[in-house]
Design a protein around this motif. Structure first.
Motif, PDB file in Angstrom:
ATOM      1  N   MET A   6      40.466  41.082  55.850  1.00  0.00           N
ATOM      2  CA  MET A   6      39.408  41.801  56.554  1.00  0.00           C
ATOM      3  C   MET A   6      38.478  42.518  55.584  1.00  0.00           C
ATOM      4  N   LEU A   7      39.036  43.095  54.542  1.00  0.00           N
ATOM      5  CA  LEU A   7      38.200  43.785  53.557  1.00  0.00           C
ATOM      6  C   LEU A   7      37.291  42.802  52.825  1.00  0.00           C
ATOM      7  N   GLY A  61      31.626  39.069  52.811  1.00  0.00           N
ATOM      8  CA  GLY A  61      31.065  38.133  53.769  1.00  0.00           C
ATOM      9  C   GLY A  61      31.827  36.846  53.973  1.00  0.00           C
ATOM     10  N   LYS A  62      32.881  36.593  53.173  1.00  0.00           N
ATOM     11  CA  LYS A  62      33.634  35.357  53.317  1.00  0.00           C
ATOM     12  C   LYS A  62      35.137  35.636  53.250  1.00  0.00           C
ATOM     13  N   ALA A 113      43.356  36.352  50.084  1.00  0.00           N
ATOM     14  CA  ALA A 113      44.462  36.442  51.035  1.00  0.00           C
ATOM     15  C   ALA A 113      45.806  36.267  50.327  1.00  0.00           C
ATOM     16  N   THR A 114      45.835  35.380  49.347  1.00  0.00           N
ATOM     17  CA  THR A 114      47.070  35.188  48.569  1.00  0.00           C
ATOM     18  C   THR A 114      47.419  36.451  47.793  1.00  0.00           C
TER      19      THR A 114
END
Length: 471
Positions: free
Chosen positions: A262-263, A269-270, A276-277
């Motif tokens: 989310m951050l 923007g992507k 995420a990893t």
């Protein structure tokens, strides 16, 4: 009531051996081993630039093998054996069958099981250190670094915190499964070693794209699922506490991954897959010192903080603090392991539940193993502050000790072989170091020599039939 025949004690299964506990412990150890081989081997080999894929994967594989040999040779007894000095056990081999079949110092397991379980923890610690050094460390220097750091750093930290005779263990530090011993120490040691080794080549540091993000995710998945054994095996018994530790681990990790994601979306923007990893890893690291001694709601809060605070240090502070900008930490282990490990240790000192600590440590003394918030709630505020102080003392010890000992090891190795690869090797990568490359993109892996050292080759002339004859 008589036991079933297959559970009856005999010479191979003495009265003290719990077959269920032993089976789970061997399984948990193997899950932890799979985190390294193939988990981190795949992750490291995929997340780096193509020309470093073989070297990065092999640094992990070598460390796993070298640690296991050193562990049975002298490491285990230094970390968990009879007291030698204040913070270290007596060096000795762990190869004699009589010793290996004896009852371990904790519970219902033979020494052989305990040695195997602890060996894979030691191995993954060195592999995590390697993450900071990918893409430029001399492999011969790495071959020397692994046994030296295992001997003079890991064993001392493990004995001090995990061995019942260790000085921090006697003070009541809470490190359920390695937030201090493994993650904080590897993060600090990796960052320190990266300082002494020096940075990658300028072009690599400016642009270092992963060569295979899908394989990177496969390695990350093995790392995540293997953490079931990492945290679920540390009670050394198939207990309710082990079940709680497993669930808390996955809940915290998922929350951390989503928070980091989310951050990234909000500020960049992507939805970054690599980001995420990283969030997954920080969640795994943060919950490790607390896994079986906190409530589920605390695991959620820890996941939110592990997905945001290391994100902030990596994405914002790293660009502002001079020292962080100077040191080339390839896999950002300082943020994902040192910062997240410290965060987990501090939050453990806040959220640790006295009842859950009694299940894990099997003690009745309320003056130890009580989180600050529960100390305040139960009227034992002094004990709560004391626990938080012990957690902070553990962080201070691990940081200072690893900066000193890692620096000493690097300076010693530098007298024998260069720590950093030569410039021509840095430009070429795997082929210059190992004579092998990760991907055969043409000719079934054949190498075509060229005077111009180019991918464009001069082909031999065609015959009258139009066929090209290859030498």
């Amino acid at each position: 009531m008589s036991l079933p025949e297959n559970l009856q004690p005999d010479e191979a299964s003495p009265y003290w051996l719990n077959k269920g506990d032993n089976a789970w412990q061997l399984t948990a150890a193997t899950l932890v081993g799979l985190q390294s081989v193939p988990g981190l081997v795949i992750l490291y080999g995929s997340i780096v630039k193509k020309k470093w894929a073989v070297n990065s994967a092999f640094m992990a594989l070598y460390a796993f093998a070298a640690v296991l040999v050193c562990w049975v040779g002298w490491g285990y007894r230094m970390a968990f054996g009879d007291k030698f000095i204040h913070f270290l056990g007596m060096p000795n081999v762990s190869l004699d069958a009589h010793y290996l079949l004896e009852r371990a110092f904790l519970g219902y397991l033979p020494n052989a099981t305990m040695i195997y379980f602890q060996s894979v923890f030691a191995a993954i610690t060195l592999i995590l250190v390697a993450g900071a050094l990918l893409g430029r460390m001399n492999f011969l220097a790495w071959m020397l670094f692994v046994p030296l750091w295992l001997t003079f750093s890991y064993t001392i930290t493990a004995y001090s915190i995990w061995c019942p005779d260790g000085w921090l263990a006697k003070h009541g530090i809470i490190d359920y499964s390695g937030g201090f011993v493994i993650h904080l120490s590897s993060g600090v040691a990796g960052f320190t070693a990266a300082y002494w080794v020096g940075p990658r080549a300028t072009r690599d540091r400016e642009r270092f794209p992963p060569n295979n993000i899908l394989l990177m995710l496969a390695g990350a998945g093995l790392l995540w699922m293997g953490w079931t054994g990492f945290n679920g095996g540390d009670p050394y018994t198939v207990s309710t506490d082990a079940s709680l530790a497993v669930l808390n681990t996955h809940v915290c990790t998922a929350t951390s991954l989503l928070t980091w994601l989310m951050l990234d979306i909000i500020f960049f923007g992507k939805p970054s897959v690599i980001g995420a990893t990283q969030g997954m890893i920080t969640g795994l690291v943060c919950i490790t010192p607390a896994a079986g001694v906190v409530q589920g709601w605390a695991a959620i809060l820890m996941g939110m903080m592990s997905g945001s605070i290391p994100w902030y240090t990596m994405m914002v502070l790293h660009k502002k603090i001079w020292l962080l900008k100077q040191v080339d930490d390839t896999m950002a282990v300082f943020h994902t392991h040192a910062v997240a490990g410290s965060l987990g240790g501090i939050l453990t000192g806040l959220f640790a539940v006295p009842k859950l600590n009694r299940l894990f440590y099997l003690v009745e003394d309320w003056q130890h193993y009580i989180g600050l918030f529960y100390g305040i709630y139960n009227g034992h505020t002094t004990a709560g502050f004391k626990q938080l102080g012990i957690q902070l003392l553990g962080i201070l010890f691990v940081v200072c000790f690893n900066i000193f000992i890692t620096s000493a090891i690097c300076l010693l190795i530098r007298l024998v072989v260069p720590l950093r690869l030569a410039e021509d090797e840095l430009q070429t990568g795997d082929d210059a170091i190992h004579g092998e490359e990760a991907y055969a993109l043409w000719g079934d892996g054949e190498k075509y020599e060229s005077k111009l050292n180019s991918v464009y080759e001069e082909f031999p002339p065609a015959t009258k039939s139009g066929e090209v004859q290859m030498a």
